[in-house]
Design an enzyme around this catalytic site. Structure first.
Site, PDB file in Angstrom:
ATOM      1  N   HIS A  86      70.787  58.336  54.586  1.00  0.00           N
ATOM      2  CA  HIS A  86      71.953  57.599  55.113  1.00  0.00           C
ATOM      3  C   HIS A  86      73.180  58.515  55.236  1.00  0.00           C
ATOM      4  CE1 HIS A  86      70.148  53.494  54.717  1.00  0.00           C
ATOM      5  NE2 HIS A  86      69.469  54.088  53.772  1.00  0.00           N
ATOM      6  N   ASN A 159      69.827  46.819  54.506  1.00  0.00           N
ATOM      7  CA  ASN A 159      69.451  47.460  55.764  1.00  0.00           C
ATOM      8  C   ASN A 159      69.444  46.422  56.876  1.00  0.00           C
ATOM      9  OD1 ASN A 159      69.061  50.085  54.849  1.00  0.00           O
ATOM     10  ND2 ASN A 159      66.875  49.805  54.463  1.00  0.00           N
ATOM     11  N   HIS A 351      76.167  51.021  44.960  1.00  0.00           N
ATOM     12  CA  HIS A 351      75.175  51.027  43.871  1.00  0.00           C
ATOM     13  C   HIS A 351      74.627  49.608  43.697  1.00  0.00           C
ATOM     14  CE1 HIS A 351      73.102  51.547  40.215  1.00  0.00           C
ATOM     15  NE2 HIS A 351      74.084  51.631  39.353  1.00  0.00           N
ATOM     16  N   TYR A 374      71.212  55.251  42.461  1.00  0.00           N
ATOM     17  CA  TYR A 374      72.523  55.228  43.133  1.00  0.00           C
ATOM     18  C   TYR A 374      73.638  55.800  42.268  1.00  0.00           C
ATOM     19  CZ  TYR A 374      70.412  52.762  46.964  1.00  0.00           C
ATOM     20  OH  TYR A 374      69.639  52.458  48.053  1.00  0.00           O
TER      21      TYR A 374
END
Ligand code: HDD
Length: 701
Positions: A86, A159, A351, A374
Site C-alpha cells: 500500500h 479494502n 492499525h 501494523y
C-alpha cells in the site's frame, strides 16, 4: 530527590511543542513554520540561500558553511521507507455522522449516538506498486479510515474487495513476495500479470476468490468516489447490555460503484499516473465531496461463528447481502484535502488494533496476524515508537499513556512517576474499569498448525461471484484472466491456473483456455449450482448520481457558446463539471460570450472525460487527436453527443450517428442536458462493450 507534590496539582501533563497539553486538540499550524523570514532550523535569519560560502568567488567551498551543511544534510534524509504494501496512496479529511441505528449492536459512541459527528482521515491506496507507481493498475485498493472518536482512535483498515488472498496472516509475506516485482530485475511494477503471482495463487487456491475480484471490474475502479469498501473480517460488537454480535463492515459509495474499462486503465497509467488522486483532490476542491454510507451485516454470535454454512472466520468468504442485508449506520463525507502530503498521507499510521469499546476482533487468523504487523511496521517506517505523537496520528482526546522517551519524542512529559500505582504523581494516571475490556471468550483446543475443515472450500464462492455478474462483467473477467495469464512465461503455471478455473466454472475455463491457445482442462469437478447474489453486480439499470464527473465539449470561436453555458449550468447543478476543449489555449468567442479553454486538443485525452460533446458550429477538424479522442470515448463505452451541425464532427471521426449512446439534438436545451445526465448516470453504454475486446474473450458479441 523529587519532592512530593499536592495530588491536585500532580496530574502528569504532557506538553507538546505547540504548547497544547496532550489530549487537547492541537492548533495544527499547517505550515509548521512561522515568521516571514527565511531562517536556519535554529531560527537564525539568512540573507542568502543560493550561494555556498566560498574562499573567493571561484571557491573552494568552506567546511564552516553551517547553512549549506544543514540544508544538504536534511535533504539527504528526506525520504522514509515507503510502506511495504500500500505504498501508493492518496488521502482526505472528512466527517462521519452517525444515524444512531447501531445503538442496539454496539456501545461505541461514535456509532451509537444519533447525529454524533466524528472527524476522520481516509487513505486510499493500491497494494503492489511503489510510491511513484500509477493509480489505475489492476490491483486491490486499500480503504483505510481513522475515526478520531471521543473514546480514542478507531481504525477500520479495509479494502475495496470483501475477501482476502489468504486465510492465515503467516502467508502474508509470501503472497506479497509473489505479487511484488521479480527480485532479479525488479519488474513488472505494480501489477499481477507475471509468473510469480500466478505461481503463488495457482498453488494456494484459497486465493481464487480474491483473484476473481481482482480480475473483475473491481480491480480497476473509476475513482475512489465510486468504490465500495469492506472491513473484510468478521468483527465482534458489544452492545450496552453486554450482548455480542458478529458484524461485517461495508462502505457504500453514494455515487454508486463504477469502474474503468481495461484499455482506459492502461492508457491512464501512462497519460495520467495520478488519475485517482487527482480526481480525489479536484473533486474535493470543487466542492463535489465524496460520500459513503457505513453499513454492517449483523450475524448472530451464537457460538458457531458460522452463518448459513459460511465460516465467518474465513476471510476468503463473503456473506451474500441477500442473506444478511447491509444496515446503514452513518455517513462519511470527505471534504478537505490534506495540507501536506508527507505530514499527513505518508505519516498516517493505521492499525487494526486501534479499537474502541464496543468493537472487538475475532479469531480470524488473518486478523490475528494483522494485530501484530501494523504496530511493528511503523518502527521502521516512522523511525521509532513515538509515531502516535505525529499530528495526523494523535487522538483527539486526552492521552496519558506512561510511554516515555524513545526516538523522536516530541512531548515534554512532566511528573516523575510514569508507573502505577505511584505515590509521587498523586497516584495518577488512574485506570478506568469502564475502559476497554474484551468480552470474555472461551479459548480451548490442542496447540498445533492447521485450518478448520471449512477453510478447504476454495471454489464455491468464486463461482457464486462469477455467476452473479452480468454477461459483460463476466466477459471482463474472462478477458482479464486471458490477459494476465497471457503475460506468464511458464506454461505449467498457466495450465495449473486453468485447472483452478475449470473447478470454478468450466465455461470460463474454456474461454480463457481458447484465448491462451491451451487445451481445456477436463475431468475436474466443477462447482454445481449456486444461488446468485445480484448485489455483487455493479451494472446499473437506473441512472445514478453524477457528482464529480467530467464532461468535455469540443468547441471553437465559431461554436454555439450559449449552448455550452446552458449545459454547464445543468451539469453543475448535478455536481458535474463541463470542460471546454479547443484547438488552441486561451479563450474562444468574443466579448461577454468569451469562454475559457480548459484543455487544448493536444492536452485532452479521452480517459479524463465521462462524456464528450461537440458544440454546434464547431468547424470540422481532421486533427488526429480529435479523432483519437472521439474513437476512444466510443470504444470505452462512454457517452458521446453533439448538437446542431456538431454531429458532422462526430461522424467525420468515424462515430456512427445512430450508434448506442450517441446523443444528438438540434440545440443544447434542457432536454438534451437531461438525456446527457441520464446517460452519464448509467455510467457506460455497455452495448458497445465488445468493441474493446479481443474476439476470443468477447462472448457478448
Ligand atoms: Fe494490511 C497496510 C489492508 C492484511 C500488514 N493494509 C495496509 C493498508 C491497508 C491494508 C488498507 C494501508 C494503510 C494505509 O493507508 O496506511 N491488509 C489490509 C486488509 C487485509 C490486510 C484489508 C486483509 C483483510 N496486512 C494484512 C496482513 C498483514 C498486513 C495479513 C500482515 C500480517 N498491511 C500490513 C502492514 C502495512 C499494511 C505491513 C504496510 C504499511 C502499514 O501497514 O502501515 O503492516
Amino acid at each position: 530527590m523529587p519532592t512530593r507534590r499536592k495530588p491536585d496539582q500532580n496530574a502528569p501533563e504532557i506538553v507538546t511543542p505547540t504548547g497544547a497539553k496532550t489530549g487537547e486538540r492541537e492548533p495544527i499550524d499547517p505550515r509548521a513554520q512561522s515568521g516571514d523570514y527565511l531562517t536556519t532550523a535554529q531560527g537564525l535569519r539568512l540573507p542568502d540561500t543560493d550561494h555556498s560560502l566560498k574562499a573567493g568567488r571561484r571557491g573552494p567551498t568552506l567546511l564552516e558553511d553551517f547553512h549549506l551543511r544543514e540544508k544538504i544534510t536534511h535533504f539527504d534524509h528526506e525520504r522514509i521507507p515507503e510502506r511495504v504494501v500500500h505504498a501508493r496512496g492518496a488521502a482526505a479529511h472528512g466527517v462521519f455522522v452517525s444515524y444512531g441505528t447501531a445503538a442496539s449492536i454496539t456501545k461505541a459512541g461514535f456509532l451509537a449516538e444519533k447525529g454524533k459527528e466524528t472527524e476522520v482521515f481516509v487513505r486510499f491506496s493500491t497494494v503492489l506498486g511503489s510510491r511513484g507507481s500509477a493509480d489505475t493498475v489492476r490491483d486491490t485498493r486499500g480503504f483505510a479510515v481513522k475515526f478520531y472518536t471521543d473514546e480514542g482512535n478507531f481504525d477500520l483498515v479495509g479494502n475495496n474487495m470483501p475477501v482476502f488472498f489468504i486465510q492465515d496472516g503467516i502467508k502474508f509475506p509470501d503472497i506479497i513476495h509473489a505479487g511484488k516485482p521479480h527480485p532479479d530485475r525488479e519488474i513488472p511494477q505494480a501489477q499481477s500479470a507475471h509468473d510469480t503471482f500466478w505461481d503463488f495463487v495457482s498453488l494456494h487456491t484459497e486465493a481464487t476468490h480474491h483473484v476473481f475480484w481482482n480480475m473483475s471490474d473491481r480491480g480497476i475502479p473509476r475513482s475512489y468516489r465510486t468504490m465500495e469498501g469492506f472491513g473484510v473480517h468478521t468483527f465482534r460488537t458489544v452492545d450496552p447490555e453486554g450482548g455480542t454480535h458478529l458484524v461485517k463492515f461495508h462502505w457504500k459509495p453514494v455515487a454508486g460503484v463504477h469502474s474503468l474499462v481495461w484499455e482506459e486503465a492502461q492508457i491512464a497509467a501512462g497519460v495520467d499516473p495520478d488519475f485517482h488522486r487527482r480526481d480525489l483532490a479536484d473533486g474535493i476542491e470543487a466542492g463535489a465531496f465524496l460520500e459513503y454510507d457505513l453499513g454492517v451485516q449483523v450475524l448472530p454470535d451464537d457460538g458457531t461463528e458460522t452463518f448459513e454454512g459460511i465460516d465467518l472466520l474465513d476471510p476468503t468468504k463473503i456473506v451474500p447481502e441477500e442473506l444478511a442485508p447491509v444496515q446503514l449506520l452513518g455517513r462519511l463525507t470527505l471534504n478537505r484535502n490534506p495540507t501536506n502530503y508527507f505530514a499527513e498521507t505518508e505519516q498516517v499510521a493505521f492499525h487494526t488494533g486501534h479499537l474502541v469499546p464496543g468493537i472487538e476482533v475475532t479469531n480470524d487468523p488473518l486478523m490475528q496476524a494483522r494485530m501484530f504487523s501494523y504496530l511493528d511496521t511503523q518502527l521502521t517506517r516512522l523511525g521509532g515508537p513515538n509515531f502516535s505523537q505525529l499530528p495526523i496520528n494523535r487522538p483527539h482526546v486526552p492521552v496519558n499513556d506512561m510511554l516515555r522517551d524513545g526516538m523522536h519524542q516530541t512531548a515534554v512529559h512532566t511528573g516523575v512517576a510514569p508507573y502505577r500505582p505511584n505515590s509521587l504523581d498523586g497516584g495518577l494516571p488512574e485506570v478506568d474499569p469502564e475502559g476497554y475490556v474484551q468480552v470474555p471468550r472461551l479459548v480451548e483446543g490442542e496447540v498445533g498448525r492447521g485450518n478448520p475443515l471449512s477453510f478447504e472450500d476454495h471454489f464455491t464462492q468464486p463461482a457464486l461471484f462469477y455467476r452473479s455478474l452480468t454477461p459483460v462483467e463476466q466477459a471482463h473477467i474472462a478477458e482479464a484472466f486471458t490477459f494476465e495469464l497471457g503475460k506468464v512465461y511458464e506454461q505449467a503455471i498457466k495450465e495449473r491456473e486453468l485447472a483452478v478455473l475449470a473447478q470454478v466454472d468450466a465455461g470460463l475455463a474454456a474461454i480463457v483456455a481458447e484465448g491462451l491457445g491451451l487445451p481445456v482442462p477436463t475431468g475436474l469437478p466443477e462447482v454445481g449450482e449456486v444461488l446468485p447474489s445480484p448485489a455483487l453486480s455493479q451494472v446499473v439499470e437506473v441512472p445514478g448520481p453524477i457528482a464529480g464527473r467530467k464532461i468535455g465539449v469540443i468547441a471553437d470561436s465559431g461554436s454555439d457558446l450559449a449552448g455550452v453555458r446552458t449545459l454547464r449550468k445543468a451539469l453543475a447543478k448535478q455536481g458535474a463539471q463541463l470542460l471546454v476543449i479547443a484547438p488552441t489555449g486561451g479563450f474562444i468567442g468574443k466579448g461577454r460570450s468569451k469562454e475559457v479553454v480548459d484543455r487544448t486538443v493536444l492536452t485532452a485525452r479521452s480517459i479524463e472525460f465521462d462524456a464528450v460533446l461537440v458544440a454546434a458550429g464547431t468547424g470540422h477538424s481532421a486533427d488526429i487527436k480529435v479523432v483519437i479522442l472521439l474513437q476512444e470515448m466510443y470504444r470505452h463505452c462512454k457517452a458521446l453527443g453533439a448538437w446542431g451541425d456538431g454531429i458532422e464532427v462526430l461522424t467525420g471521426s468515424g462515430i456512427p450517428e445512430d450508434g448506442p449512446g450517441v446523443l444528438h439534438a438540434d440545440s443544447a436545451d434542457k432536454t438534451f442536458a437531461a438525456e446527457l445526465i441520464a446517460s452519464l448516470g448509467l455510467h457506460r453504454v455497455w452495448e458497445r462493450a465488445d468493441l474493446v475486446m479481443a474476439d476470443a474473450v468477447a462472448p457478448v458479441r
